[in-house]
Design an enzyme around this catalytic site. Structure first.
Site, PDB file in Angstrom:
ATOM      1  N   LYS A  50      11.494 -17.171  -8.700  1.00  0.00           N
ATOM      2  CA  LYS A  50      10.922 -16.047  -9.458  1.00  0.00           C
ATOM      3  C   LYS A  50       9.984 -16.556 -10.562  1.00  0.00           C
ATOM      4  O   LYS A  50      10.338 -17.487 -11.292  1.00  0.00           O
ATOM      5  CB  LYS A  50      12.068 -15.255 -10.091  1.00  0.00           C
ATOM      6  N   ASN A 110       0.844  -1.193   0.000  1.00  0.00           N
ATOM      7  CA  ASN A 110       0.000   0.000   0.000  1.00  0.00           C
ATOM      8  C   ASN A 110       0.880   1.244   0.000  1.00  0.00           C
ATOM      9  O   ASN A 110       2.006   1.184   0.477  1.00  0.00           O
ATOM     10  CB  ASN A 110      -0.823   0.066   1.293  1.00  0.00           C
ATOM     11  N   ASP A 160      -7.115  -8.943  10.421  1.00  0.00           N
ATOM     12  CA  ASP A 160      -7.279  -7.523  10.742  1.00  0.00           C
ATOM     13  C   ASP A 160      -6.690  -7.313  12.142  1.00  0.00           C
ATOM     14  O   ASP A 160      -7.296  -7.701  13.148  1.00  0.00           O
ATOM     15  CB  ASP A 160      -8.766  -7.130  10.689  1.00  0.00           C
TER      16      ASP A 160
HETATM   17  O1  C5P Z   1     -10.666  -1.573   7.412  1.00  0.00           O
HETATM   18  P1  C5P Z   1      -9.612  -0.573   7.124  1.00  0.00           P
HETATM   19  O2  C5P Z   1      -8.372  -1.167   6.475  1.00  0.00           O
HETATM   20  O3  C5P Z   1     -10.070   0.641   6.379  1.00  0.00           O
HETATM   21  O4  C5P Z   1      -9.179  -0.047   8.584  1.00  0.00           O
HETATM   22  C1  C5P Z   1      -8.090   0.787   8.789  1.00  0.00           C
HETATM   23  C2  C5P Z   1      -7.589   0.599  10.183  1.00  0.00           C
HETATM   24  O5  C5P Z   1      -7.445  -0.788  10.504  1.00  0.00           O
HETATM   25  C3  C5P Z   1      -6.199   1.185  10.380  1.00  0.00           C
HETATM   26  O6  C5P Z   1      -6.109   1.604  11.726  1.00  0.00           O
HETATM   27  C4  C5P Z   1      -5.290   0.004  10.110  1.00  0.00           C
HETATM   28  O7  C5P Z   1      -4.034   0.121  10.767  1.00  0.00           O
HETATM   29  C5  C5P Z   1      -6.088  -1.150  10.659  1.00  0.00           C
HETATM   30  N1  C5P Z   1      -5.911  -2.457   9.957  1.00  0.00           N
HETATM   31  C6  C5P Z   1      -5.274  -3.507  10.585  1.00  0.00           C
HETATM   32  N2  C5P Z   1      -5.148  -4.719   9.950  1.00  0.00           N
HETATM   33  C7  C5P Z   1      -5.648  -4.895   8.710  1.00  0.00           C
HETATM   34  C8  C5P Z   1      -6.295  -3.833   8.058  1.00  0.00           C
HETATM   35  C9  C5P Z   1      -6.417  -2.624   8.694  1.00  0.00           C
HETATM   36  O8  C5P Z   1      -4.800  -3.351  11.719  1.00  0.00           O
HETATM   37  N3  C5P Z   1      -5.500  -6.073   8.114  1.00  0.00           N
END
Ligand code: C5P
Length: 396
Positions: A288, A209, A305
């Site tokens: 690769k 990202n 998450d």
């Molecule tokens: O759901 P979304 O990605 O928009 O949420 C953003 C928040 O969730 C941020 O605080 C990000 O650090 C956290 N996040 C996380 N693990 C993920 C995706 C998002 O901790 N896999």
């Protein structure tokens, strides 16, 4: 947050703006600060130590190798005494020394020896300020969270007109009064995730990202300055690790998840600032992937998450999440606050090109159950202090 009763170490370097230093000392003293002054050898050509001693009410220092001064208050004691180190005026030469970590006189040595925040008010000819060497030094110092006040634009002592004048003493004193964090997080342990994650496709490719990590690093530095013990779990960034912060470097979301889960039980506050990849390739090939004439299809699986898992623990810490949105900022942020069971969420509109990803500035809308506030556009370090102030109030 004020300098009332705080120890301000004022470093004066050799520029013509040094003639304003006694007035600056008076303004700092009027705000309740205890002021001690250190002059470089060239500053002595522009301002009298006797005047500075009179207005500060303390002996002034100008020599690293002075045995009498070392016997009274040695340079390490002076470095520890300071709650904040202000350098005004800061010449281009001194900024270069600070950037490279030189320690060849008392003031530059103090800059390395102190754990206090460093604030500088540059003053120089406009051409010298714009010189690419100076601008690169400014960038490095900002990355190290040195706060830079000014410079102002206007007529200069050399006759030029432009950027490079030192801010007026009353403005410096006022800004310093705002910059010094109070130790509201003393005794608290704060964990922060920062930067992007990288999800390997094969040994040479990954998906990721956009994220510089600047906001997360600014939060780590601010939490440390506010008295917290800080653990920073960082994805790959180009940033310098903040001083006195325990930093764990990771690459993938799974590694970040594991690192967080191992330590989060001992934390009071968790801040998810990382731009974690939501998906990773279902398989990472050991060799690769060679190109051929065919289309390439990859399958992705969901990453854990991290923030939501922390918030759903049986005894969760206070949790703050971030939401980078391009539209409907308020609505999406509020639904994320509820869905992830967070205590607070800070949302920014990344469709505004002046703020966000790689910029030095940001603006945030902050929501918590029963309240919300907008933090206006400011540099990320200032914003980090404001956000943590809100966290400390809600945490109580
Ligand atoms: O759901 P979304 O990605 O928009 O949420 C953003 C928040 O969730 C941020 O605080 C990000 O650090 C956290 N996040 C996380 N693990 C993920 C995706 C998002 O901790 N896999």
């Amino acid at each position: 947050m004020s300098i009332n009763n705080k120890n301000v170490l004022l470093g004066i370097t050799g520029g013509i703006a040094a003639y304003k230093a006694p007035d600056l000392v008076r303004k700092l003293v009027a705000l309740g600060a205890n002021v001690r002054v250190v002059l470089t050898q060239s500053a002595l050509e522009f301002v009298s130590p006797l005047a500075l001693q009179a207005v500060s009410g303390n002996p002034v220092s100008d020599n690293l190798l002075d045995k009498d001064a070392e016997a009274a208050m040695g340079h390490i004691e002076l470095a520890r005494w300071a709650d904040i180190l202000l350098i005004a005026p800061a010449t281009a030469n001194f900024m270069a020394k600070l950037t490279h970590g030189l320690a060849d006189d008392l003031l530059s040595t103090l800059c390395l020896a102190t754990a206090a925040p460093i604030v500088i008010a540059p003053a120089m000819n406009q051409q010298m300020w714009h010189a690419s060497a100076t601008q690169q030094n400014v960038n490095v110092l900002r990355q190290r969270h040195v706060r830079i006040l000014g410079p102002a634009a206007g007529e200069q002592a050399c006759g030029d007109v432009g950027l490079g004048r030192m801010l007026e003493p009353q403005d410096i004193a006022h800004l310093l009064n705002e910059a010094l964090p109070s130790k509201v997080l003393l005794g608290k342990k704060v964990m922060i995730t920062a930067g992007p994650t990288q999800e390997a496709i094969d040994p040479v490719r990954y998906i990721s990202n956009h994220s510089s990590g600047k906001m997360g690093y600014a939060l780590a530095k601010a939490a440390q300055a506010m008295g917290a013990e800080v653990v920073l779990v960082s994805g790959p960034t180009n940033l310098v690790v903040p001083q006195a912060v325990t930093t764990v470097q990771v690459k993938s979301a799974e590694q970040m998840h594991q690192s967080v889960m191992e330590q989060v039980a001992t934390c009071d506050i968790f801040i998810g600032c990382a731009a974690v990849a939501d998906y990773r390739p279902a398989q990472t090939t050991p060799q690769k992937i060679k190109k051929n004439d065919q289309e390439l299809t990859l399958t992705f699986v969901k990453n854990p998450d991290i923030l939501s898992d922390v918030a759903h623990l049986q005894h969760p810490p206070f949790t703050l999440g971030f939401a980078a949105e391009t539209q409907n900022v308020r609505e999406y942020a509020l639904s994320k606050l509820a869905r992830k069971k967070l205590n607070m969420i800070a949302a920014n509109d990344v469709s505004d090109s002046r703020i966000g990803f790689n910029s030095e500035q940001n603006a945030l809308s902050v929501f918590w159950p029963g309240g919300e506030v907008t933090l206006a556009m400011a540099d990320k370090q200032k914003l980090a202090l404001q956000l943590l102030q809100l966290v400390s109030e809600q945490f109580k």
